[in-house]
Design a protein around this motif. Structure first.
Motif, PDB file in Angstrom:
ATOM      1  N   VAL A  54      72.749  17.926 -32.457  1.00 57.06           N
ATOM      2  CA  VAL A  54      72.028  17.819 -31.002  1.00 57.06           C
ATOM      3  C   VAL A  54      71.974  19.320 -30.017  1.00 57.06           C
ATOM      4  O   VAL A  54      72.373  20.429 -30.658  1.00 57.06           O
ATOM      5  CB  VAL A  54      72.939  17.149 -29.916  1.00 57.06           C
ATOM      6  N   SER A  55      70.254  19.264 -30.041  1.00 55.85           N
ATOM      7  CA  SER A  55      69.763  20.525 -30.134  1.00 55.85           C
ATOM      8  C   SER A  55      69.918  20.652 -28.065  1.00 55.85           C
ATOM      9  O   SER A  55      69.534  19.633 -27.534  1.00 55.85           O
ATOM     10  CB  SER A  55      68.598  20.708 -29.935  1.00 55.85           C
ATOM     11  N   LEU A  56      70.084  21.945 -27.585  1.00 49.65           N
ATOM     12  CA  LEU A  56      70.837  21.572 -25.725  1.00 49.65           C
ATOM     13  C   LEU A  56      69.999  22.726 -25.363  1.00 49.65           C
ATOM     14  O   LEU A  56      69.013  23.758 -25.721  1.00 49.65           O
ATOM     15  CB  LEU A  56      72.343  22.735 -25.936  1.00 49.65           C
ATOM     16  N   TYR A  57      69.735  21.706 -24.445  1.00 46.81           N
ATOM     17  CA  TYR A  57      68.232  22.483 -22.984  1.00 46.81           C
ATOM     18  C   TYR A  57      69.163  22.523 -21.410  1.00 46.81           C
ATOM     19  O   TYR A  57      70.006  21.922 -21.651  1.00 46.81           O
ATOM     20  CB  TYR A  57      67.296  21.967 -23.437  1.00 46.81           C
ATOM     21  N   ARG A  58      68.679  24.368 -21.473  1.00 42.16           N
ATOM     22  CA  ARG A  58      69.544  24.110 -20.271  1.00 42.16           C
ATOM     23  C   ARG A  58      68.922  23.393 -18.375  1.00 42.16           C
ATOM     24  O   ARG A  58      67.131  23.491 -19.018  1.00 42.16           O
ATOM     25  CB  ARG A  58      69.232  25.232 -19.536  1.00 42.16           C
ATOM     26  N   GLN A  59      69.778  22.525 -18.049  1.00 42.53           N
ATOM     27  CA  GLN A  59      69.156  21.479 -17.228  1.00 42.53           C
ATOM     28  C   GLN A  59      68.543  22.476 -16.196  1.00 42.53           C
ATOM     29  O   GLN A  59      67.817  21.987 -15.516  1.00 42.53           O
ATOM     30  CB  GLN A  59      70.965  20.736 -17.039  1.00 42.53           C
TER      31      GLN A  59
ATOM     32  N   LEU B 150      61.935  12.357 -30.861  1.00 41.31           N
ATOM     33  CA  LEU B 150      63.217  13.172 -30.555  1.00 41.31           C
ATOM     34  C   LEU B 150      63.361  11.710 -29.172  1.00 41.31           C
ATOM     35  O   LEU B 150      63.050  11.974 -28.203  1.00 41.31           O
ATOM     36  CB  LEU B 150      63.483  14.167 -29.975  1.00 41.31           C
ATOM     37  N   PRO B 151      64.842  11.709 -29.435  1.00 36.89           N
ATOM     38  CA  PRO B 151      65.336  11.100 -27.795  1.00 36.89           C
ATOM     39  C   PRO B 151      66.024  12.000 -27.423  1.00 36.89           C
ATOM     40  O   PRO B 151      66.193  13.300 -27.501  1.00 36.89           O
ATOM     41  CB  PRO B 151      66.653  10.204 -27.951  1.00 36.89           C
ATOM     42  N   VAL B 152      65.968  11.835 -25.804  1.00 28.27           N
ATOM     43  CA  VAL B 152      66.464  13.540 -24.677  1.00 28.27           C
ATOM     44  C   VAL B 152      66.986  12.961 -24.009  1.00 28.27           C
ATOM     45  O   VAL B 152      66.823  11.743 -23.255  1.00 28.27           O
ATOM     46  CB  VAL B 152      65.296  13.988 -23.788  1.00 28.27           C
ATOM     47  N   ILE B 153      68.196  13.515 -24.185  1.00 27.78           N
ATOM     48  CA  ILE B 153      69.026  12.937 -23.055  1.00 27.78           C
ATOM     49  C   ILE B 153      70.485  13.593 -21.857  1.00 27.78           C
ATOM     50  O   ILE B 153      70.122  14.908 -22.578  1.00 27.78           O
ATOM     51  CB  ILE B 153      70.430  12.235 -24.380  1.00 27.78           C
ATOM     52  N   VAL B 154      70.081  13.562 -21.288  1.00 29.90           N
ATOM     53  CA  VAL B 154      70.849  13.998 -19.902  1.00 29.90           C
ATOM     54  C   VAL B 154      72.403  13.877 -19.671  1.00 29.90           C
ATOM     55  O   VAL B 154      72.616  13.390 -20.126  1.00 29.90           O
ATOM     56  CB  VAL B 154      70.365  13.912 -18.056  1.00 29.90           C
ATOM     57  N   HIS B 155      73.021  15.126 -20.302  1.00 31.99           N
ATOM     58  CA  HIS B 155      74.416  15.308 -20.219  1.00 31.99           C
ATOM     59  C   HIS B 155      74.998  14.057 -19.034  1.00 31.99           C
ATOM     60  O   HIS B 155      74.170  15.045 -17.645  1.00 31.99           O
ATOM     61  CB  HIS B 155      74.912  16.480 -19.872  1.00 31.99           C
ATOM     62  N   SER B 156      75.806  13.668 -18.600  1.00 36.87           N
ATOM     63  CA  SER B 156      76.860  13.696 -18.017  1.00 36.87           C
ATOM     64  C   SER B 156      77.864  13.589 -17.477  1.00 36.87           C
ATOM     65  O   SER B 156      78.867  14.121 -18.466  1.00 36.87           O
ATOM     66  CB  SER B 156      76.860  11.493 -18.020  1.00 36.87           C
ATOM     67  N   PRO B 157      78.386  14.799 -16.747  1.00 35.68           N
ATOM     68  CA  PRO B 157      79.717  16.011 -16.927  1.00 35.68           C
ATOM     69  C   PRO B 157      80.958  15.009 -16.271  1.00 35.68           C
ATOM     70  O   PRO B 157      82.234  15.496 -16.578  1.00 35.68           O
ATOM     71  CB  PRO B 157      79.178  17.170 -15.882  1.00 35.68           C
TER      72      PRO B 157
ATOM     73  N   GLU C 183      66.218   5.673 -36.059  1.00 33.51           N
ATOM     74  CA  GLU C 183      66.388   6.695 -37.023  1.00 33.51           C
ATOM     75  C   GLU C 183      65.926   7.747 -37.664  1.00 33.51           C
ATOM     76  O   GLU C 183      65.095   7.668 -38.531  1.00 33.51           O
ATOM     77  CB  GLU C 183      65.367   4.471 -38.016  1.00 33.51           C
ATOM     78  N   ILE C 184      66.323   8.338 -36.177  1.00 30.58           N
ATOM     79  CA  ILE C 184      65.829   9.735 -36.548  1.00 30.58           C
ATOM     80  C   ILE C 184      67.424  10.390 -36.988  1.00 30.58           C
ATOM     81  O   ILE C 184      68.347  10.102 -35.851  1.00 30.58           O
ATOM     82  CB  ILE C 184      64.992  10.767 -35.789  1.00 30.58           C
ATOM     83  N   PRO C 185      67.201  11.876 -37.703  1.00 29.78           N
ATOM     84  CA  PRO C 185      69.244  12.578 -37.094  1.00 29.78           C
ATOM     85  C   PRO C 185      69.349  13.475 -36.126  1.00 29.78           C
ATOM     86  O   PRO C 185      70.208  14.412 -35.519  1.00 29.78           O
ATOM     87  CB  PRO C 185      68.215  13.645 -38.441  1.00 29.78           C
ATOM     88  N   GLN C 186      67.810  14.394 -35.128  1.00 29.11           N
ATOM     89  CA  GLN C 186      67.877  14.731 -34.173  1.00 29.11           C
ATOM     90  C   GLN C 186      67.683  14.235 -33.007  1.00 29.11           C
ATOM     91  O   GLN C 186      67.775  13.328 -32.351  1.00 29.11           O
ATOM     92  CB  GLN C 186      66.615  16.292 -33.829  1.00 29.11           C
TER      93      GLN C 186
END
Length: 307
Positions: free
Chosen positions: A260-265, A210-217, A236-239
């Motif tokens: 996209v699943s969201l996680y608290r920073q 799973l890719p984990v991306i940090v949100h850029s405000p 090649e994954i959907p999540q």
């Protein structure tokens, strides 16, 4: 509309609030096993149930293939890899169902009319490897030793549950395990299953990435989503998991609708701001010590307010 603590109604997060862009990546690099699991189980929506997750690892700053990045310089903030478990040993974790309540032989026969052929779980492995394999499967230390030291005609019988595609547990089945110990110190483990209708998938688990991306405000929703999509296309994954705080309700709903699943920073902050005086890790000898020199700790858990 999605209701979530991640959302601040119709307000976009301001640049400079909270952690800097580099801090979440550093926190991920030092994260312990429990925190990495929480990324999968406590995101919105959750990626997996606790009983579906085996080992978990993370790589930080993973380059994207040139075909999936602008000028060949793209990267994903982190790549999470976990074992997706197919079968769960009854009672092997706190929320796992207990042993099936089978009172008589007729009830037992109703859920075990079929049986599989004998299968080899591990062949001629070291004693340490065999013990580790059984422990990862959910057996406690006494059960591991019982299996390893079975007599030649002995079987260890245990109840298991298969996982349906949605992650929920299905009808129980009984698994018989035996061991063969040889003079050279190696061990062979074999098993066969007794089940109701559909044969369980054995001990096999499937690795998932799973890719984990940090949100850029400071950039738009579309640009953040484009970065997520590049990472998903490369794998090649959907999540994907997006670490973020203070999203608007529309942004929360938009990301979730895009799978996209969201996680608290904010959940990452404690990894980089250890304080032994206010730590809840009672097993640590430095817990509660004012003069502790520790500044960053993989196992730091802040004391909950009110406790």
């Amino acid at each position: 509309m999605v209701s979530s603590p991640l959302a601040q109604p119709f307000q976009r997060a301001q640049p400079g609030n909270g952690l800097s862009a580099a801090d979440p990546q550093l926190a991920l690099a030092v994260a312990d096993d429990g925190f990495l699991r929480s990324l999968l189980t406590e995101s919105l929506p959750a990626i997996a149930h606790p009983h579906e997750i085996g080992s978990v690892t993370v790589e930080v700053g993973v380059p994207l293939p040139q075909s999936h990045s602008a000028h060949g310089q793209g990267r994903m903030d982190a790549l999470l890899t976990f074992e997706h478990i197919n079968c769960v040993l009854a009672g092997s974790y706190p929320d796992a169902p207990p042993l099936p309540d089978v009172h008589n032989h007729r009830e037992y026969q109703a859920i075990t009319p079929c049986h599989s052929d004998l299968a080899t779980l591990a062949q001629n492995v070291s004693l340490t490897e065999a013990e580790a394999l059984l422990a990862r499967s959910g057996f406690d230390p006494d059960e591991v030793q019982h299996i390893i030291n079975l007599p030649s005609q002995g079987w260890h019988k245990s109840w298991w549950y298969s996982l349906a595609p949605d992650g929920f547990l299905t009808v129980p089945f009984q698994r018989h395990i035996r061991s063969r110990c040889y003079a050279d110190g190696t061990v062979t483990l074999q098993f066969k299953d007794h089940y109701a209708q559909q044969r369980p998938e054995g001990f096999h688990s499937q690795p998932q990435k799973l890719p984990v991306i940090v949100h850029s405000p400071q950039i738009s929703f579309c640009d953040n989503l484009a970065q997520i999509n590049l990472s998903r296309q490369a794998l090649e994954i959907p999540q994907a998991i997006l670490i973020a705080d203070n999203l608007s309700e529309l942004e929360v709903e938009g990301y979730i609708r895009q799978n996209v699943s969201l996680y608290r920073q904010r959940s990452l902050e404690h990894l980089l701001n250890a304080n032994c005086r206010s730590c809840a890790q009672t097993k640590c000898p430095l817990q509660g010590v004012d003069s502790s020199p520790v500044l960053a700790c993989r196992s730091f858990r802040p004391v909950e307010v009110g406790t």
